[in-house]
Design a protein around this motif. Sequence first.
Motif, short mmCIF file in Angstrom:
data_model
loop_
_atom_site.label_atom_id
_atom_site.label_comp_id
_atom_site.label_asym_id
_atom_site.label_seq_id
_atom_site.Cartn_x
_atom_site.Cartn_y
_atom_site.Cartn_z
N GLU A 38 0.04 -8.83 0.31
CA GLU A 38 0.12 -9.93 1.27
C GLU A 38 0.85 -9.49 2.55
OE1 GLU A 38 1.98 -14.22 0.74
OE2 GLU A 38 0.65 -13.62 -0.90
N SER A 39 2.01 -8.84 2.39
CA SER A 39 2.77 -8.42 3.57
C SER A 39 2.01 -7.35 4.35
CB SER A 39 4.17 -7.93 3.18
OG SER A 39 4.08 -6.79 2.36
N THR A 40 1.23 -6.54 3.63
CA THR A 40 0.43 -5.52 4.30
C THR A 40 -0.59 -6.19 5.21
OG1 THR A 40 0.60 -4.21 2.29
CG2 THR A 40 -0.95 -3.44 3.92
N GLY A 41 -1.19 -7.26 4.69
CA GLY A 41 -2.20 -7.98 5.46
C GLY A 41 -1.60 -8.63 6.70
N GLN A 42 -0.34 -9.12 6.57
CA GLN A 42 0.30 -9.83 7.68
C GLN A 42 0.63 -8.93 8.86
OE1 GLN A 42 3.52 -11.75 5.73
NE2 GLN A 42 2.27 -13.44 5.01
N ILE A 43 1.13 -7.72 8.59
CA ILE A 43 1.52 -6.88 9.72
C ILE A 43 0.43 -5.91 10.17
CG2 ILE A 43 4.02 -6.82 10.07
CD1 ILE A 43 4.26 -4.98 7.70
N VAL A 45 -1.01 -3.05 8.63
CA VAL A 45 -0.38 -1.74 8.48
C VAL A 45 -1.28 -0.56 8.87
CG1 VAL A 45 0.57 -0.15 6.78
CG2 VAL A 45 1.15 -2.57 6.68
N ASP A 46 -0.64 0.35 9.59
CA ASP A 46 -1.29 1.62 9.89
C ASP A 46 -0.44 2.71 9.23
OD1 ASP A 46 -2.13 4.00 10.95
OD2 ASP A 46 -2.46 3.20 12.97
N ASP A 47 -0.91 3.16 8.08
CA ASP A 47 -0.14 4.11 7.27
C ASP A 47 0.36 5.33 8.03
OD1 ASP A 47 -0.57 2.44 5.23
OD2 ASP A 47 -1.62 3.85 3.93
N GLU A 48 -0.45 5.84 8.90
CA GLU A 48 -0.10 7.12 9.51
C GLU A 48 0.88 7.01 10.66
OE1 GLU A 48 -3.34 9.88 10.30
OE2 GLU A 48 -4.41 8.89 8.67
N HIS A 49 0.83 5.92 11.41
CA HIS A 49 1.65 5.83 12.61
C HIS A 49 2.82 4.88 12.51
CE1 HIS A 49 -2.44 7.14 13.87
NE2 HIS A 49 -1.68 8.14 14.29
N ASP A 50 2.75 3.95 11.58
CA ASP A 50 3.80 2.96 11.43
C ASP A 50 4.71 3.36 10.27
OD1 ASP A 50 5.36 0.76 11.05
OD2 ASP A 50 3.72 -0.69 11.09
N PRO A 51 5.99 3.67 10.56
CA PRO A 51 6.88 4.07 9.45
C PRO A 51 7.04 2.98 8.40
CG PRO A 51 8.11 3.87 11.52
CD PRO A 51 6.66 3.69 11.85
N GLU A 52 7.04 1.74 8.83
CA GLU A 52 7.12 0.59 7.92
C GLU A 52 5.91 0.60 6.99
OE1 GLU A 52 8.77 -3.57 7.21
OE2 GLU A 52 9.57 -1.73 8.05
N GLY A 53 4.77 0.88 7.58
CA GLY A 53 3.52 0.90 6.81
C GLY A 53 3.55 1.99 5.75
N ALA A 54 4.11 3.14 6.08
CA ALA A 54 4.19 4.24 5.13
C ALA A 54 5.05 3.85 3.94
CB ALA A 54 4.75 5.48 5.81
N THR A 55 6.16 3.13 4.23
CA THR A 55 7.05 2.66 3.16
C THR A 55 6.32 1.69 2.25
OG1 THR A 55 8.86 2.81 4.74
CG2 THR A 55 9.32 1.66 2.70
N PHE A 58 3.87 3.44 0.13
CA PHE A 58 4.56 4.13 -0.94
C PHE A 58 4.94 3.16 -2.05
CE2 PHE A 58 8.62 5.57 -2.83
CZ PHE A 58 8.18 6.76 -3.39
N GLU A 59 5.53 2.02 -1.66
CA GLU A 59 5.91 1.00 -2.65
C GLU A 59 4.70 0.53 -3.43
OE1 GLU A 59 7.98 -2.38 -1.05
OE2 GLU A 59 9.51 -1.08 -0.19
N ARG A 60 3.60 0.36 -2.71
CA ARG A 60 2.39 -0.13 -3.35
C ARG A 60 1.88 0.87 -4.38
NH1 ARG A 60 -3.06 -2.23 -0.29
NH2 ARG A 60 -4.44 -1.74 -2.01
N SER A 61 1.91 2.16 -4.04
CA SER A 61 1.43 3.14 -5.00
C SER A 61 2.39 3.28 -6.19
CB SER A 61 1.17 4.50 -4.33
OG SER A 61 2.38 5.13 -4.03
N GLN A 62 3.70 3.05 -5.93
CA GLN A 62 4.67 3.05 -7.03
C GLN A 62 4.36 1.93 -8.01
OE1 GLN A 62 6.49 5.99 -6.91
NE2 GLN A 62 8.41 4.90 -7.06
N VAL A 63 4.16 0.72 -7.45
CA VAL A 63 3.88 -0.45 -8.28
C VAL A 63 2.56 -0.26 -9.03
CG1 VAL A 63 3.33 -2.93 -8.23
CG2 VAL A 63 5.24 -2.07 -6.90
N GLU A 64 1.57 0.33 -8.34
CA GLU A 64 0.27 0.55 -8.99
C GLU A 64 0.39 1.52 -10.16
OE1 GLU A 64 -2.26 1.57 -5.73
OE2 GLU A 64 -2.73 -0.52 -5.31
N SER A 65 1.21 2.56 -10.00
CA SER A 65 1.33 3.50 -11.11
C SER A 65 2.12 2.90 -12.27
CB SER A 65 1.89 4.86 -10.65
OG SER A 65 3.27 4.82 -10.56
#
Length: 119
Positions: A38-43, A45-55, A58-65
Motif C-alpha cells: 500500500e505504501s509503495t503504491g502511495q509514493i 516507488v522508484d527502486d533504483e533512484h529513491d533511497p526510501e524505495g530501496a528500503t 528490501f523490507e518487502r522482500s524480507q517479508v516475502e521470504s
Amino acid sequence: MTESFSGAHSPARALHAERTSTLEQIAALTRDWEGIVESTGQIGVDDEHDPEGATIAFERSQVESLLDQARRHLADLDRAVERLGEGTYGICEGCGRPIAPERLLARPTARTCITCAAR
Ligand SMILES: [Zn+2]
C-alpha cells in the motif's frame, strides 16, 4: 488412544499449537506485506533512484521470504497432522522406529529419528 500422544504435553498438542502460531504468523506477515504494498503504491516507488524505495523494496522482500518460510512450515505441519490421522505420526521414515517424544516436542514436523537425521 495412545497415552503418550494425547496428554497435555503430547507431540500432538505441540503440533496443533505450532500450527496455530504459524497461521497467526502468516496472518501478521500478510498484513505487513499489504501495508508495504500500500505504501509503495502511495509514493510511487522508484527502486533504483529513491533511497526510501530501496528500503521498502528490501523490507518487502524480507517479508516475502518470511511468508514463504511460514507457508512451507505450515505445509509440513499439515502433512504431520495427516500422519497423525493415519497413525503414522512419530514413526521414523528412515528406520520405522518411534521418534523420541522429546524430539517431536521440540520439532513437531520431524519425520525421522535423531539417528536417521544425522546420517
Ligand atoms: Zn530412524
